[in-house]
Design a protein around this motif. Structure first.
Motif, PDB file in Angstrom:
ATOM      1  N   LYS A   1     -28.339  45.721 -62.987  1.00  0.00           N
ATOM      2  CA  LYS A   1     -27.177  44.368 -62.190  1.00  0.00           C
ATOM      3  C   LYS A   1     -25.506  44.795 -62.400  1.00  0.00           C
ATOM      4  O   LYS A   1     -24.573  44.045 -61.837  1.00  0.00           O
ATOM      5  CB  LYS A   1     -27.290  44.035 -64.030  1.00  0.00           C
ATOM      6  CG  LYS A   1     -27.102  41.928 -63.543  1.00  0.00           C
ATOM      7  CD  LYS A   1     -27.455  41.426 -64.933  1.00  0.00           C
ATOM      8  CE  LYS A   1     -26.756  39.839 -65.017  1.00  0.00           C
ATOM      9  NZ  LYS A   1     -26.695  39.226 -63.355  1.00  0.00           N
ATOM     10  N   LYS A   2     -24.398  45.648 -63.937  1.00  0.00           N
ATOM     11  CA  LYS A   2     -23.259  45.585 -64.008  1.00  0.00           C
ATOM     12  C   LYS A   2     -22.807  46.586 -62.258  1.00  0.00           C
ATOM     13  O   LYS A   2     -21.464  46.326 -61.655  1.00  0.00           O
ATOM     14  CB  LYS A   2     -22.674  46.269 -64.886  1.00  0.00           C
ATOM     15  CG  LYS A   2     -22.924  45.259 -66.506  1.00  0.00           C
ATOM     16  CD  LYS A   2     -22.784  46.531 -67.525  1.00  0.00           C
ATOM     17  CE  LYS A   2     -22.458  45.480 -68.671  1.00  0.00           C
ATOM     18  NZ  LYS A   2     -22.639  46.073 -69.974  1.00  0.00           N
TER      19      LYS A   2
ATOM     20  N   GLU B   1     -22.556  44.122 -59.485  1.00  0.00           N
ATOM     21  CA  GLU B   1     -21.581  43.473 -59.432  1.00  0.00           C
ATOM     22  C   GLU B   1     -21.003  44.355 -59.410  1.00  0.00           C
ATOM     23  O   GLU B   1     -19.605  43.721 -57.841  1.00  0.00           O
ATOM     24  CB  GLU B   1     -21.225  42.422 -61.169  1.00  0.00           C
ATOM     25  CG  GLU B   1     -20.186  41.774 -61.500  1.00  0.00           C
ATOM     26  CD  GLU B   1     -19.991  41.650 -62.467  1.00  0.00           C
ATOM     27  OE1 GLU B   1     -19.403  40.837 -63.241  1.00  0.00           O
ATOM     28  OE2 GLU B   1     -20.940  42.255 -63.878  1.00  0.00           O
TER      29      GLU B   1
ATOM     30  N   VAL C   1     -19.942  44.539 -55.522  1.00  0.00           N
ATOM     31  CA  VAL C   1     -20.225  42.891 -54.934  1.00  0.00           C
ATOM     32  C   VAL C   1     -18.660  42.932 -55.260  1.00  0.00           C
ATOM     33  O   VAL C   1     -17.955  42.143 -53.769  1.00  0.00           O
ATOM     34  CB  VAL C   1     -20.963  41.984 -55.350  1.00  0.00           C
ATOM     35  CG1 VAL C   1     -20.562  40.187 -54.109  1.00  0.00           C
ATOM     36  CG2 VAL C   1     -21.756  42.145 -54.923  1.00  0.00           C
ATOM     37  N   LYS C   2     -18.073  42.868 -56.251  1.00  0.00           N
ATOM     38  CA  LYS C   2     -17.146  42.609 -56.326  1.00  0.00           C
ATOM     39  C   LYS C   2     -15.788  43.431 -55.994  1.00  0.00           C
ATOM     40  O   LYS C   2     -14.736  42.801 -55.793  1.00  0.00           O
ATOM     41  CB  LYS C   2     -16.846  42.098 -58.384  1.00  0.00           C
ATOM     42  CG  LYS C   2     -17.286  40.971 -58.502  1.00  0.00           C
ATOM     43  CD  LYS C   2     -17.013  40.850 -59.976  1.00  0.00           C
ATOM     44  CE  LYS C   2     -17.463  39.374 -60.629  1.00  0.00           C
ATOM     45  NZ  LYS C   2     -17.706  39.052 -61.862  1.00  0.00           N
TER      46      LYS C   2
ATOM     47  N   LEU D   1     -30.683  41.801 -57.098  1.00  0.00           N
ATOM     48  CA  LEU D   1     -28.814  42.102 -57.661  1.00  0.00           C
ATOM     49  C   LEU D   1     -28.087  41.854 -56.601  1.00  0.00           C
ATOM     50  O   LEU D   1     -26.721  41.073 -57.058  1.00  0.00           O
ATOM     51  CB  LEU D   1     -29.252  43.012 -58.791  1.00  0.00           C
ATOM     52  CG  LEU D   1     -29.631  43.067 -59.620  1.00  0.00           C
ATOM     53  CD1 LEU D   1     -30.239  44.455 -60.566  1.00  0.00           C
ATOM     54  CD2 LEU D   1     -30.271  41.990 -60.411  1.00  0.00           C
ATOM     55  N   ILE D   2     -27.253  42.707 -55.889  1.00  0.00           N
ATOM     56  CA  ILE D   2     -26.855  41.848 -55.111  1.00  0.00           C
ATOM     57  C   ILE D   2     -26.467  41.050 -54.502  1.00  0.00           C
ATOM     58  O   ILE D   2     -25.081  40.099 -54.541  1.00  0.00           O
ATOM     59  CB  ILE D   2     -26.726  42.917 -53.793  1.00  0.00           C
ATOM     60  CG1 ILE D   2     -25.899  44.910 -54.840  1.00  0.00           C
ATOM     61  CG2 ILE D   2     -25.717  43.355 -52.177  1.00  0.00           C
ATOM     62  CD1 ILE D   2     -26.124  45.737 -53.963  1.00  0.00           C
TER      63      ILE D   2
ATOM     64  N   GLU E   1     -27.821  37.537 -55.588  1.00  0.00           N
ATOM     65  CA  GLU E   1     -27.256  36.749 -56.564  1.00  0.00           C
ATOM     66  C   GLU E   1     -25.710  37.157 -56.736  1.00  0.00           C
ATOM     67  O   GLU E   1     -25.563  35.876 -56.610  1.00  0.00           O
ATOM     68  CB  GLU E   1     -28.256  37.945 -57.886  1.00  0.00           C
ATOM     69  CG  GLU E   1     -28.313  36.123 -58.978  1.00  0.00           C
ATOM     70  CD  GLU E   1     -28.826  37.011 -60.450  1.00  0.00           C
ATOM     71  OE1 GLU E   1     -29.009  36.359 -61.306  1.00  0.00           O
ATOM     72  OE2 GLU E   1     -29.882  37.909 -60.001  1.00  0.00           O
ATOM     73  N   GLU E   2     -25.643  38.156 -57.472  1.00  0.00           N
ATOM     74  CA  GLU E   2     -23.819  38.188 -57.020  1.00  0.00           C
ATOM     75  C   GLU E   2     -23.348  37.604 -56.298  1.00  0.00           C
ATOM     76  O   GLU E   2     -21.630  37.300 -56.247  1.00  0.00           O
ATOM     77  CB  GLU E   2     -23.552  39.814 -57.502  1.00  0.00           C
ATOM     78  CG  GLU E   2     -24.037  40.519 -58.822  1.00  0.00           C
ATOM     79  CD  GLU E   2     -23.697  39.921 -60.016  1.00  0.00           C
ATOM     80  OE1 GLU E   2     -22.203  39.321 -59.800  1.00  0.00           O
ATOM     81  OE2 GLU E   2     -23.806  39.353 -61.182  1.00  0.00           O
TER      82      GLU E   2
ATOM     83  N   LYS F   1     -23.285  34.190 -56.008  1.00  0.00           N
ATOM     84  CA  LYS F   1     -22.676  33.944 -57.115  1.00  0.00           C
ATOM     85  C   LYS F   1     -21.254  33.518 -57.103  1.00  0.00           C
ATOM     86  O   LYS F   1     -20.121  32.556 -58.254  1.00  0.00           O
ATOM     87  CB  LYS F   1     -22.622  34.799 -58.439  1.00  0.00           C
ATOM     88  CG  LYS F   1     -24.103  34.304 -59.402  1.00  0.00           C
ATOM     89  CD  LYS F   1     -23.815  35.266 -60.840  1.00  0.00           C
ATOM     90  CE  LYS F   1     -24.947  35.808 -61.385  1.00  0.00           C
ATOM     91  NZ  LYS F   1     -24.680  36.933 -62.222  1.00  0.00           N
ATOM     92  N   LEU F   2     -20.256  34.476 -56.068  1.00  0.00           N
ATOM     93  CA  LEU F   2     -18.911  34.621 -55.536  1.00  0.00           C
ATOM     94  C   LEU F   2     -18.735  33.997 -54.533  1.00  0.00           C
ATOM     95  O   LEU F   2     -17.543  33.508 -54.217  1.00  0.00           O
ATOM     96  CB  LEU F   2     -18.790  36.154 -54.970  1.00  0.00           C
ATOM     97  CG  LEU F   2     -18.734  36.932 -56.438  1.00  0.00           C
ATOM     98  CD1 LEU F   2     -17.964  38.024 -55.900  1.00  0.00           C
ATOM     99  CD2 LEU F   2     -17.423  36.561 -57.550  1.00  0.00           C
TER     100      LEU F   2
END
Length: 411
Positions: A11-12, A15, A18-19, A44-45, A47-48, A51-52
């Motif tokens: 998950k991290k 993140e 993506v970030k 997971l990617i 979703e992230e 989220k952004l």
């Protein structure tokens, strides 16, 4: 690692990709290229990214089996002609300034035994059809990032003594280690690493060497550098000033050679995974910027197809410096995947230069780039040449020699 610990790290990792990797912006289109075996990471990617604030997240699934069947059985006409919808999608991504995320996990031997003429035909047609997208990516008009994910076939190639889940777990450990996922704050760790690499690039840019001279027991090669060349490394910036991390992991600083001024010989020091096969023991002889002899202990026919892609595939488009004490090199692991292996070793690339490696290069036409000594090609394939006994000197315009590398490390 335990299942819960792995899922927390994954998950991290998503993140981070993506970030820091793509640095997804609000209302941006995002496209993810990922294997069907990596659904958990892909989700997971996605979703992230949402989220952004991403407006649209497109997932392009790929499958080694499907790709192999296509290359083995598609008609010659289909191999030579890329459908309009694929061309249109590429142009759409350019228009949208989409962030591109590529997750690397393929079997290095996925296409072993296939007719190399068919693979080369398709790659050439595909490269030509998607030229606008490749050009926009190479010019950093789009944010883009490559990251790895452990698949069974790849893991068993890297760790032949292990099988199944044990091999996959071991490869994930190495992926997490090399991408700084084991640090208390991976995002901060990447920020610190970025600054270190940029400091090396700043020094090289200040020096503005006219040429680099590589020597080792198996290499004696001089590579000219264009006037006003630029060294870069780690993070890059789009034309809209959005920072992104093209490769995760990364240890390199790189620039473009003057493709007209390359002379001497060089031998690869690591296997190269290319076109679904592994090439080993490659040797190149250059005269006045052109490859005049190319041999491989394994994969000779594949190498010959590569350097016959177009006129630019007979020269070099990138020279990258990576210290031998880098973490990936010191691990002693050959990953059979360029994203990782190139960060264990000095490397060169056959084919296209990145226009951003020259001042104002992103605003130049192909003709203007070529006039400045930049290489123009449909292909760009890195191969590893560094070793613990390699020295590199920078040669100034006035002939002054400045040591850059000694015994595989920064001098």
């Amino acid at each position: 690692m335990s299942i819960s610990n792995f899922q927390d790290k994954l998950k991290k990792y998503a993140e981070l990709i993506v970030k820091v990797g793509a640095n997804v912006q609000k209302d941006q289109t995002v496209i993810i290229y990922v294997s069907v075996t990596q659904q958990e990471l892909a989700h997971l990617i996605v979703e992230e990214a949402y989220k952004l604030g991403a407006s649209d997240v497109i997932v392009k699934w790929n499958d080694d089996f499907v790709n192999r069947q296509f290359l083995a059985h598609a008609s010659q006409e289909r191999l030579e002609n890329i459908p309009d919808y694929i061309v249109a999608e590429g142009n759409y991504l350019v228009d949208k300034k989409a962030a591109r995320i590529t997750i690397v996990s393929s079997d290095p031997d996925a296409f072993v035994g296939l007719d190399q003429n068919r693979i080369a035909t398709y790659q050439a047609a595909h490269g030509k059809a998607l030229r606008p997208l490749m050009r926009a990516t190479a010019n950093n008009e789009l944010a883009w990032t490559f990251a790895g994910a452990a698949d069974q076939a790849w893991a068993e190639k890297v760790f032949p003594e292990l099988k199944g889940q044990e091999a996959i777990d071991r490869l994930w450990e190495e992926i997490f280690k090399t991408t700084r996922m084991n640090e208390a704050d991976p995002i901060q760790a990447w920020d610190d690493h970025d600054r270190t690499i940029h400091a090396k690039a700043d020094w090289l840019n200040k020096e503005q060497f006219s040429a680099l001279h590589y020597t080792s027991p198996i290499t004696d090669l001089t590579i000219g550098l264009p006037k006003n060349h630029l060294w870069t490394g780690a993070s890059a910036v789009t034309d809209e000033n959005i920072a992104f991390m093209p490769n995760m992991p990364t240890e390199e600083v790189f620039t473009a050679p003057d493709c007209r001024r390359i002379n001497g010989h060089i031998r690869s020091t690591k296997p190269l995974s290319y076109a679904g096969s592994v090439l080993e023991g490659m040797e190149f002889t250059f005269k006045d910027g052109k490859i005049i002899k190319a041999t491989a202990e394994k994969g000779q026919d594949i190498l010959e197809h590569l350097i016959a892609t177009d006129e630019g595939s007979l020269s070099l488009g990138e020279a990258a410096l990576v210290p031998d004490p880098s973490p990936i090199s010191q691990s002693g692991i050959t990953f059979f995947e360029t994203l990782f292996d190139e960060n264990a070793s000095n490397h060169l690339a056959i084919g296209a230069s990145y226009p951003f490696s020259l001042q104002n290069g992103t605003n130049m036409s192909d003709e203007e780039l070529a006039e400045a000594g930049m290489n123009v090609s449909q292909t760009h394939v890195d191969f590893m040449v560094g070793s613990a006994d390699m020295n590199i000197d920078g040669i100034k315009e006035d002939g002054t020699i400045v040591p850059i590398f000694r015994n595989g490390d920064w001098a």
